[in-house]
Design a protein around this motif. Structure first.
Motif, PDB file in Angstrom:
ATOM      1  N   ARG A 147       0.850  -1.183   0.000  1.00  0.00           N
ATOM      2  CA  ARG A 147       0.000   0.000   0.000  1.00  0.00           C
ATOM      3  C   ARG A 147       0.889   1.237   0.000  1.00  0.00           C
ATOM      4  O   ARG A 147       1.794   1.348   0.821  1.00  0.00           O
ATOM      5  CB  ARG A 147      -0.911   0.037   1.225  1.00  0.00           C
ATOM      6  N   VAL A 148       0.633   2.143  -0.943  1.00  0.00           N
ATOM      7  CA  VAL A 148       1.378   3.389  -1.041  1.00  0.00           C
ATOM      8  C   VAL A 148       0.373   4.513  -1.218  1.00  0.00           C
ATOM      9  O   VAL A 148      -0.372   4.532  -2.194  1.00  0.00           O
ATOM     10  CB  VAL A 148       2.355   3.371  -2.245  1.00  0.00           C
ATOM     11  N   GLU A 149       0.346   5.423  -0.255  1.00  0.00           N
ATOM     12  CA  GLU A 149      -0.573   6.564  -0.304  1.00  0.00           C
ATOM     13  C   GLU A 149      -1.996   6.103  -0.579  1.00  0.00           C
ATOM     14  O   GLU A 149      -2.715   6.668  -1.401  1.00  0.00           O
ATOM     15  CB  GLU A 149      -0.105   7.578  -1.347  1.00  0.00           C
ATOM     16  N   GLY A 150      -2.397   5.012   0.078  1.00  0.00           N
ATOM     17  CA  GLY A 150      -3.752   4.502  -0.062  1.00  0.00           C
ATOM     18  C   GLY A 150      -4.014   3.700  -1.331  1.00  0.00           C
ATOM     19  O   GLY A 150      -5.121   3.244  -1.560  1.00  0.00           O
ATOM     20  N   LEU A 151      -3.006   3.545  -2.178  1.00  0.00           N
ATOM     21  CA  LEU A 151      -3.162   2.796  -3.416  1.00  0.00           C
ATOM     22  C   LEU A 151      -2.321   1.523  -3.359  1.00  0.00           C
ATOM     23  O   LEU A 151      -1.329   1.445  -2.642  1.00  0.00           O
ATOM     24  CB  LEU A 151      -2.725   3.649  -4.617  1.00  0.00           C
ATOM     25  N   SER A 152      -2.691   0.548  -4.153  1.00  0.00           N
ATOM     26  CA  SER A 152      -1.962  -0.716  -4.202  1.00  0.00           C
ATOM     27  C   SER A 152      -0.890  -0.652  -5.281  1.00  0.00           C
ATOM     28  O   SER A 152      -1.139  -0.171  -6.388  1.00  0.00           O
ATOM     29  CB  SER A 152      -2.941  -1.853  -4.503  1.00  0.00           C
ATOM     30  N   ALA A 153       0.306  -1.133  -4.953  1.00  0.00           N
ATOM     31  CA  ALA A 153       1.421  -1.178  -5.912  1.00  0.00           C
ATOM     32  C   ALA A 153       2.017  -2.574  -5.913  1.00  0.00           C
ATOM     33  O   ALA A 153       2.050  -3.243  -4.880  1.00  0.00           O
ATOM     34  CB  ALA A 153       2.491  -0.150  -5.540  1.00  0.00           C
ATOM     35  N   SER A 154       2.484  -3.008  -7.068  1.00  0.00           N
ATOM     36  CA  SER A 154       3.161  -4.297  -7.176  1.00  0.00           C
ATOM     37  C   SER A 154       4.628  -4.099  -6.834  1.00  0.00           C
ATOM     38  O   SER A 154       5.325  -3.326  -7.491  1.00  0.00           O
ATOM     39  CB  SER A 154       3.035  -4.847  -8.592  1.00  0.00           C
ATOM     40  N   HIS A 155       5.086  -4.785  -5.797  1.00  0.00           N
ATOM     41  CA  HIS A 155       6.487  -4.726  -5.371  1.00  0.00           C
ATOM     42  C   HIS A 155       7.238  -5.785  -6.182  1.00  0.00           C
ATOM     43  O   HIS A 155       7.078  -6.978  -5.956  1.00  0.00           O
ATOM     44  CB  HIS A 155       6.572  -4.993  -3.870  1.00  0.00           C
ATOM     45  N   LEU A 156       8.032  -5.335  -7.153  1.00  0.00           N
ATOM     46  CA  LEU A 156       8.700  -6.238  -8.081  1.00  0.00           C
ATOM     47  C   LEU A 156       9.969  -6.826  -7.479  1.00  0.00           C
ATOM     48  O   LEU A 156      10.630  -6.210  -6.656  1.00  0.00           O
ATOM     49  CB  LEU A 156       9.043  -5.500  -9.378  1.00  0.00           C
ATOM     50  N   ASP A 157      10.327  -8.009  -7.951  1.00  0.00           N
ATOM     51  CA  ASP A 157      11.559  -8.686  -7.556  1.00  0.00           C
ATOM     52  C   ASP A 157      12.651  -8.291  -8.550  1.00  0.00           C
ATOM     53  O   ASP A 157      12.555  -8.602  -9.744  1.00  0.00           O
ATOM     54  CB  ASP A 157      11.348 -10.197  -7.561  1.00  0.00           C
ATOM     55  N   THR A 158      13.679  -7.609  -8.072  1.00  0.00           N
ATOM     56  CA  THR A 158      14.733  -7.091  -8.940  1.00  0.00           C
ATOM     57  C   THR A 158      15.411  -8.197  -9.734  1.00  0.00           C
ATOM     58  O   THR A 158      15.638  -8.052 -10.941  1.00  0.00           O
ATOM     59  CB  THR A 158      15.790  -6.335  -8.103  1.00  0.00           C
ATOM     60  N   GLU A 159      15.762  -9.299  -9.089  1.00  0.00           N
ATOM     61  CA  GLU A 159      16.474 -10.374  -9.781  1.00  0.00           C
ATOM     62  C   GLU A 159      15.635 -10.975 -10.902  1.00  0.00           C
ATOM     63  O   GLU A 159      16.149 -11.284 -11.971  1.00  0.00           O
ATOM     64  CB  GLU A 159      16.916 -11.442  -8.791  1.00  0.00           C
ATOM     65  N   ARG A 160      14.342 -11.134 -10.670  1.00  0.00           N
ATOM     66  CA  ARG A 160      13.467 -11.670 -11.723  1.00  0.00           C
ATOM     67  C   ARG A 160      13.345 -10.694 -12.889  1.00  0.00           C
ATOM     68  O   ARG A 160      13.325 -11.109 -14.050  1.00  0.00           O
ATOM     69  CB  ARG A 160      12.079 -11.975 -11.159  1.00  0.00           C
ATOM     70  N   VAL A 161      13.260  -9.398 -12.584  1.00  0.00           N
ATOM     71  CA  VAL A 161      13.170  -8.387 -13.651  1.00  0.00           C
ATOM     72  C   VAL A 161      14.452  -8.399 -14.482  1.00  0.00           C
ATOM     73  O   VAL A 161      14.406  -8.443 -15.718  1.00  0.00           O
ATOM     74  CB  VAL A 161      12.902  -6.980 -13.064  1.00  0.00           C
ATOM     75  N   LEU A 162      15.611  -8.395 -13.827  1.00  0.00           N
ATOM     76  CA  LEU A 162      16.884  -8.417 -14.554  1.00  0.00           C
ATOM     77  C   LEU A 162      17.025  -9.692 -15.381  1.00  0.00           C
ATOM     78  O   LEU A 162      17.497  -9.650 -16.521  1.00  0.00           O
ATOM     79  CB  LEU A 162      18.058  -8.258 -13.586  1.00  0.00           C
ATOM     80  N   ALA A 163      16.606 -10.835 -14.823  1.00  0.00           N
ATOM     81  CA  ALA A 163      16.676 -12.096 -15.565  1.00  0.00           C
ATOM     82  C   ALA A 163      15.757 -12.055 -16.789  1.00  0.00           C
ATOM     83  O   ALA A 163      16.098 -12.563 -17.864  1.00  0.00           O
ATOM     84  CB  ALA A 163      16.316 -13.268 -14.653  1.00  0.00           C
ATOM     85  N   GLY A 164      14.587 -11.431 -16.645  1.00  0.00           N
ATOM     86  CA  GLY A 164      13.667 -11.286 -17.778  1.00  0.00           C
ATOM     87  C   GLY A 164      14.266 -10.429 -18.880  1.00  0.00           C
ATOM     88  O   GLY A 164      14.144 -10.755 -20.060  1.00  0.00           O
ATOM     89  N   PHE A 165      14.942  -9.337 -18.510  1.00  0.00           N
ATOM     90  CA  PHE A 165      15.620  -8.507 -19.511  1.00  0.00           C
ATOM     91  C   PHE A 165      16.708  -9.318 -20.209  1.00  0.00           C
ATOM     92  O   PHE A 165      16.858  -9.251 -21.429  1.00  0.00           O
ATOM     93  CB  PHE A 165      16.230  -7.269 -18.862  1.00  0.00           C
ATOM     94  N   GLU A 166      17.496 -10.078 -19.442  1.00  0.00           N
ATOM     95  CA  GLU A 166      18.577 -10.897 -20.021  1.00  0.00           C
ATOM     96  C   GLU A 166      18.019 -11.928 -21.010  1.00  0.00           C
ATOM     97  O   GLU A 166      18.589 -12.130 -22.084  1.00  0.00           O
ATOM     98  CB  GLU A 166      19.358 -11.618 -18.929  1.00  0.00           C
ATOM     99  N   ARG A 167      16.923 -12.589 -20.634  1.00  0.00           N
ATOM    100  CA  ARG A 167      16.311 -13.586 -21.533  1.00  0.00           C
ATOM    101  C   ARG A 167      15.872 -12.933 -22.851  1.00  0.00           C
ATOM    102  O   ARG A 167      15.974 -13.538 -23.910  1.00  0.00           O
ATOM    103  CB  ARG A 167      15.119 -14.254 -20.870  1.00  0.00           C
ATOM    104  N   ALA A 168      15.380 -11.712 -22.786  1.00  0.00           N
ATOM    105  CA  ALA A 168      14.913 -11.020 -23.973  1.00  0.00           C
ATOM    106  C   ALA A 168      16.060 -10.635 -24.898  1.00  0.00           C
ATOM    107  O   ALA A 168      15.859 -10.419 -26.091  1.00  0.00           O
ATOM    108  CB  ALA A 168      14.122  -9.766 -23.583  1.00  0.00           C
ATOM    109  N   LEU A 169      17.267 -10.575 -24.361  1.00  0.00           N
ATOM    110  CA  LEU A 169      18.435 -10.197 -25.151  1.00  0.00           C
ATOM    111  C   LEU A 169      18.909 -11.338 -26.044  1.00  0.00           C
ATOM    112  O   LEU A 169      19.498 -11.106 -27.085  1.00  0.00           O
ATOM    113  CB  LEU A 169      19.583  -9.756 -24.212  1.00  0.00           C
ATOM    114  N   THR A 170      18.628 -12.562 -25.642  1.00  0.00           N
ATOM    115  CA  THR A 170      19.110 -13.720 -26.425  1.00  0.00           C
ATOM    116  C   THR A 170      18.219 -14.068 -27.578  1.00  0.00           C
ATOM    117  O   THR A 170      17.100 -13.732 -27.683  1.00  0.00           O
ATOM    118  CB  THR A 170      19.249 -14.966 -25.521  1.00  0.00           C
TER     119      THR A 170
END
Length: 189
Positions: free
Chosen positions: A166-189
């Motif tokens: 919860r941020v300022e009364g709104l819902s936010a998705s707290h992302l996992d940094t390692e998963r995001v970086l791994a997803g970017f890496e997979r897209a590079l190949t």
């Protein structure tokens, strides 16, 4: 232009601190640390279209005005957008919205160029940059207040989400940094 920017920065940093601000910050520093208290973490909260997202602030290298990437021949795709020059460093640029399979932003109210930012994420040897529509701030996050996303939520975003916060009364998705970086890496190949 550089002299004006330098003068504006000096003026900003040399401004007098108000009595209320000084008292508030002094009280904050003077508070005793409670033993056994769960450490609060800071997250960088930002918007991509209608979605509020967050990443651990400790994983963010920098936030800059929006950078336009240059295409990489035979490597640029929906997620990998190219290379960007950020502070003299060439950094791979990606589209986080495409990685998370977010719907396109509503074009009725596009963000102003002054609100758009580029976030640089990751360790020195594997940095990535991605644009966001606006940065909301860096609030403290009580880990006990985070909860798992509902099982009914569909889409790629769930595989990159640690929790909902919860941020300022709104819902936010707290992302996992390692998963995001791994997803970017997979897209590079």
């Amino acid at each position: 232009a550089a002299d004006r920017a330098r003068a504006a920065m000096i003026q900003l940093l040399d401004r007098a601190l108000g009595e209320d601000d000084l008292r508030e910050q002094t009280d904050r520093v003077a508070q005793a640390i409670e033993e056994g208290r769960t450490e609060e973490a800071c997250v960088l909260v930002f918007a991509l279209g209608a979605e509020l997202l967050a990443l651990p602030a400790t994983d963010i290298v920098r936030v800059t005005p929006c950078v336009r990437p240059h295409a990489i021949p035979h490597r640029t795709n929906e997620i990998v957008r190219g290379l960007g020059n950020i502070g003299g460093e060439l950094i791979l640029c990606a589209d986080l919205g495409a990685l998370l399979d977010l719907p396109p932003a509503d074009t009725a109210e596009p963000p102003g160029e002054s609100e758009r930012r580029t976030i640089v994420l990751g360790p020195e040897a594997a940095r990535w940059a991605f644009p966001v529509d606006r940065v909301i701030g860096v609030p403290h996050l009580d880990p006990d207040s985070a909860h798992a996303p509902p099982l009914t939520v569909e889409g790629a975003i769930t595989s990159f989400t640690r929790s909902l916060i919860r941020v300022e009364g709104l819902s936010a998705s707290h992302l996992d940094t390692e998963r995001v970086l791994a997803g970017f890496e997979r897209a590079l190949t």
